[in-house]
Design a protein around this motif. Sequence first.
Motif, short mmCIF file in Angstrom:
data_model
loop_
_atom_site.label_atom_id
_atom_site.label_comp_id
_atom_site.label_asym_id
_atom_site.label_seq_id
_atom_site.Cartn_x
_atom_site.Cartn_y
_atom_site.Cartn_z
N GLY A 86 0.82 -1.21 0.00
CA GLY A 86 0.00 0.00 0.00
C GLY A 86 0.86 1.26 0.00
O GLY A 86 0.58 2.21 -0.75
N LYS A 87 1.91 1.27 0.81
CA LYS A 87 2.82 2.42 0.83
C LYS A 87 3.49 2.61 -0.52
O LYS A 87 3.64 3.73 -1.01
CB LYS A 87 3.87 2.24 1.92
CG LYS A 87 3.31 2.39 3.32
CD LYS A 87 4.38 2.15 4.37
CE LYS A 87 3.82 2.34 5.77
NZ LYS A 87 4.84 2.11 6.81
N GLN A 88 3.89 1.50 -1.13
CA GLN A 88 4.53 1.57 -2.45
C GLN A 88 3.57 2.14 -3.49
O GLN A 88 3.95 3.00 -4.30
CB GLN A 88 4.99 0.17 -2.87
CG GLN A 88 5.68 0.14 -4.21
CD GLN A 88 6.08 -1.28 -4.62
OE1 GLN A 88 5.66 -2.26 -4.02
NE2 GLN A 88 6.89 -1.37 -5.65
N ILE A 89 2.32 1.70 -3.47
CA ILE A 89 1.31 2.21 -4.41
C ILE A 89 1.12 3.71 -4.21
O ILE A 89 1.07 4.48 -5.17
CB ILE A 89 -0.02 1.45 -4.24
CG1 ILE A 89 0.13 0.01 -4.69
CG2 ILE A 89 -1.15 2.15 -5.00
CD1 ILE A 89 -1.02 -0.91 -4.28
N ILE A 90 1.03 4.14 -2.96
CA ILE A 90 0.86 5.57 -2.66
C ILE A 90 2.07 6.36 -3.14
O ILE A 90 1.92 7.42 -3.77
CB ILE A 90 0.62 5.78 -1.15
CG1 ILE A 90 -0.75 5.21 -0.76
CG2 ILE A 90 0.73 7.25 -0.78
CD1 ILE A 90 -0.96 5.04 0.74
N ASP A 91 3.27 5.86 -2.87
CA ASP A 91 4.49 6.55 -3.30
C ASP A 91 4.55 6.68 -4.83
O ASP A 91 5.00 7.70 -5.35
CB ASP A 91 5.73 5.83 -2.80
CG ASP A 91 5.94 5.99 -1.30
OD1 ASP A 91 5.35 6.91 -0.69
OD2 ASP A 91 6.70 5.18 -0.72
N GLU A 92 4.13 5.64 -5.53
CA GLU A 92 4.22 5.64 -6.99
C GLU A 92 3.09 6.42 -7.67
O GLU A 92 3.30 7.03 -8.71
CB GLU A 92 4.22 4.20 -7.51
CG GLU A 92 5.48 3.45 -7.16
CD GLU A 92 5.43 1.98 -7.56
OE1 GLU A 92 4.36 1.50 -8.03
OE2 GLU A 92 6.44 1.30 -7.38
N GLN A 93 1.88 6.37 -7.09
CA GLN A 93 0.71 6.91 -7.80
C GLN A 93 0.01 8.06 -7.09
O GLN A 93 -0.71 8.82 -7.75
CB GLN A 93 -0.30 5.79 -8.06
CG GLN A 93 0.27 4.68 -8.91
CD GLN A 93 -0.75 3.60 -9.18
OE1 GLN A 93 -1.92 3.89 -9.37
NE2 GLN A 93 -0.31 2.37 -9.19
N GLY A 94 0.13 8.15 -5.79
CA GLY A 94 -0.55 9.22 -5.05
C GLY A 94 -2.05 9.19 -5.31
O GLY A 94 -2.67 8.13 -5.41
N ASP A 95 -2.63 10.38 -5.48
CA ASP A 95 -4.08 10.49 -5.70
C ASP A 95 -4.56 9.90 -7.02
O ASP A 95 -5.78 9.69 -7.20
CB ASP A 95 -4.51 11.96 -5.61
CG ASP A 95 -4.51 12.49 -4.19
OD1 ASP A 95 -4.82 11.72 -3.26
OD2 ASP A 95 -4.20 13.68 -4.00
N ARG A 96 -3.65 9.60 -7.94
CA ARG A 96 -4.05 9.02 -9.23
C ARG A 96 -4.72 7.66 -9.05
O ARG A 96 -5.43 7.21 -9.95
CB ARG A 96 -2.85 8.91 -10.16
CG ARG A 96 -2.33 10.24 -10.65
CD ARG A 96 -1.29 10.08 -11.74
NE ARG A 96 -0.37 8.97 -11.56
CZ ARG A 96 0.89 9.07 -11.10
NH1 ARG A 96 1.38 10.24 -10.79
NH2 ARG A 96 1.65 8.01 -10.98
N ILE A 97 -4.49 7.00 -7.93
CA ILE A 97 -5.12 5.67 -7.74
C ILE A 97 -6.63 5.75 -7.72
O ILE A 97 -7.31 4.76 -7.96
CB ILE A 97 -4.62 4.95 -6.46
CG1 ILE A 97 -4.99 5.73 -5.21
CG2 ILE A 97 -3.15 4.65 -6.53
CD1 ILE A 97 -4.68 5.00 -3.92
N PHE A 98 -7.18 6.94 -7.48
CA PHE A 98 -8.63 7.09 -7.42
C PHE A 98 -9.25 7.51 -8.75
O PHE A 98 -10.46 7.67 -8.85
CB PHE A 98 -9.01 8.12 -6.34
CG PHE A 98 -8.48 7.76 -4.98
CD1 PHE A 98 -8.83 6.56 -4.37
CD2 PHE A 98 -7.63 8.62 -4.30
CE1 PHE A 98 -8.34 6.23 -3.11
CE2 PHE A 98 -7.15 8.29 -3.05
CZ PHE A 98 -7.50 7.09 -2.45
N SER A 99 -8.44 7.68 -9.80
CA SER A 99 -9.00 8.09 -11.09
C SER A 99 -9.35 6.90 -11.95
O SER A 99 -8.91 5.86 -11.83
CB SER A 99 -8.08 8.96 -11.91
OG SER A 99 -6.96 9.41 -11.30
#
Length: 99
Positions: A86-99
């Motif tokens: 989860g931390k890795q996903i946040i670091d790589e994508q930030g708010d883009r994960i919700f688009s």
Amino acid sequence: MASFLKDLWNRLVGSGSAGAHEEPSGEAVEYKGFRIRPAPYSSKGGYQTAGIIEKDSEDGLKEHRFVRAETHPSKDDAAAFAITKGKQIIDEQGDRIFS
């Protein structure tokens, strides 16, 4: 292979086996304004890495569910690894994960 993909799809869309409806396990971890909730589930004698990334916004709660290929011998191990992913996903994508 086809049954694996079907099982994965059913878990992502919330249908199929009872394991797909398991509640997140463990406490949510706050990270850079997001919450990561581990949600591993039983799969083929182990536990599948899965979790939910959440963030409060003006429009309400945003949520991103993820499932990864890694399995672990214990639910606790899978939950700990879900936090790491989860931390890795946040670091790589930030708010883009919700688009």
